[in-house]
Design an enzyme around this catalytic site. Structure first.
Site, PDB file in Angstrom:
ATOM      1  CB  SER A 262      60.512 -11.627  38.669  1.00  7.99           C
ATOM      2  OG  SER A 262      59.162 -11.451  38.317  1.00  7.99           O
TER       3      SER A 262
ATOM      4  CE1 TYR B 107      62.688  -7.175  36.550  1.00  5.78           C
ATOM      5  CE2 TYR B 107      60.681  -8.505  36.449  1.00  5.78           C
ATOM      6  CZ  TYR B 107      61.750  -7.985  37.163  1.00  5.78           C
ATOM      7  OH  TYR B 107      61.883  -8.293  38.492  1.00  5.78           O
TER       8      TYR B 107
END
Length: 245
Positions: free
Chosen positions: A140, A163
């Site tokens: 990501s 995350y």
């Protein structure tokens, strides 16, 4: 027929990646933690005429489960042409740095980072037997230290202190892995499928699952001229895909 193993492939981006690779003539080992959900996904693919696929139970946080999956696939093929480390979890939102739950952080790292390492190490022997092995670590842009520290970054306001670090760790592993395998025929890349509307983010993303799957498939199927050791986000950089670590 080339063979690929995709973790977390019973739904969303993982399932779409499987679908697109099946259409390109790959045999797909569809990794799923819940075998029933994996078989349900295969039934869906079968109704579309896509049959060269089978479900493999795997919990990437469990070393024995990873070993069992490796043995199951190894009993069916001696060569694996591609590995897609797709399984992941967000850890829930928000994730403010001062109050983020460390136990949740440990679970997310065990899934997003350690899980990818376990699977890669377990399957590397099968991959080494391929003429053109490919490894795609689904990452990501939120794992980019450079972008995340830029106030103008479009996702700067997201306080992803669980995350984001897990994906930054995965990115660093990608660099190290690509470097170790550079003298072989491997292509190893971290690919950001973009902020996609799935249940992973309560369907808040703007991108489609079809687009996300295509971005992963592109780097599963790259030829010898393709890159290795790169961090790719076509959402952030539509021209070349390269984004900073």
């Amino acid at each position: 027929m080339k063979k690929v193993f995709i973790t977390g492939a019973n739904k969303s981006i993982g399932l779409e990646t499987a679908r697109q690779l099946l259409k390109q003539g790959y045999y797909v080992f569809l990794g799923t933690r819940d075998l029933k959900k994996g078989r349900d996904a295969i039934e869906k693919l079968n109704t579309e005429g896509l049959t060269e696929v089978e479900a493999v139970q795997i919990d990437v946080t469990d070393p024995q489960s990873v070993k069992d999956a490796r043995n199951e696939i190894g009993n069916k093929t001696k060569v694996l042409d591609a590995l897609v480390n797709n399984v992941g979890m967000s850890g829930g939102m928000p994730q403010p740095p001062l109050t983020a739950d460390v136990e949740i952080m440990e679970l997310v790292f065990n899934t997003n980072f350690y899980g990818a390492v376990r699977v890669t190490q377990a399957f590397i022997d099968l991959l080494e037997k391929s003429g053109q092995p490919r490894i795609v670590n689904v990452s990501s842009a939120l794992g980019s230290l450079t972008l995340r520290s830029d106030p103008s970054f479009k996702y700067h306001e997201y306080k992803v202190s669980i995350y984001g670090p897990s994906k930054a760790a995965l990115n660093m592993y990608t660099i190290a892995l690509a470097d170790e395998l550079r003298e072989k025929s491997f292509k190893v890349n971290a690919v950001d499928p973009a902020f996609t509307a799935t249940d992973f983010n309560n369907h808040r993303g703007a991108g489609s699952v079809n687009e996300a799957g295509a971005r992963i498939v592109k780097y599963v199927t790259i030829g010898e001229e393709g890159p290795t050791g790169k961090f790719i986000s076509e959402e952030i950089n539509p021209e070349t895909g390269d984004i900073p670590w």
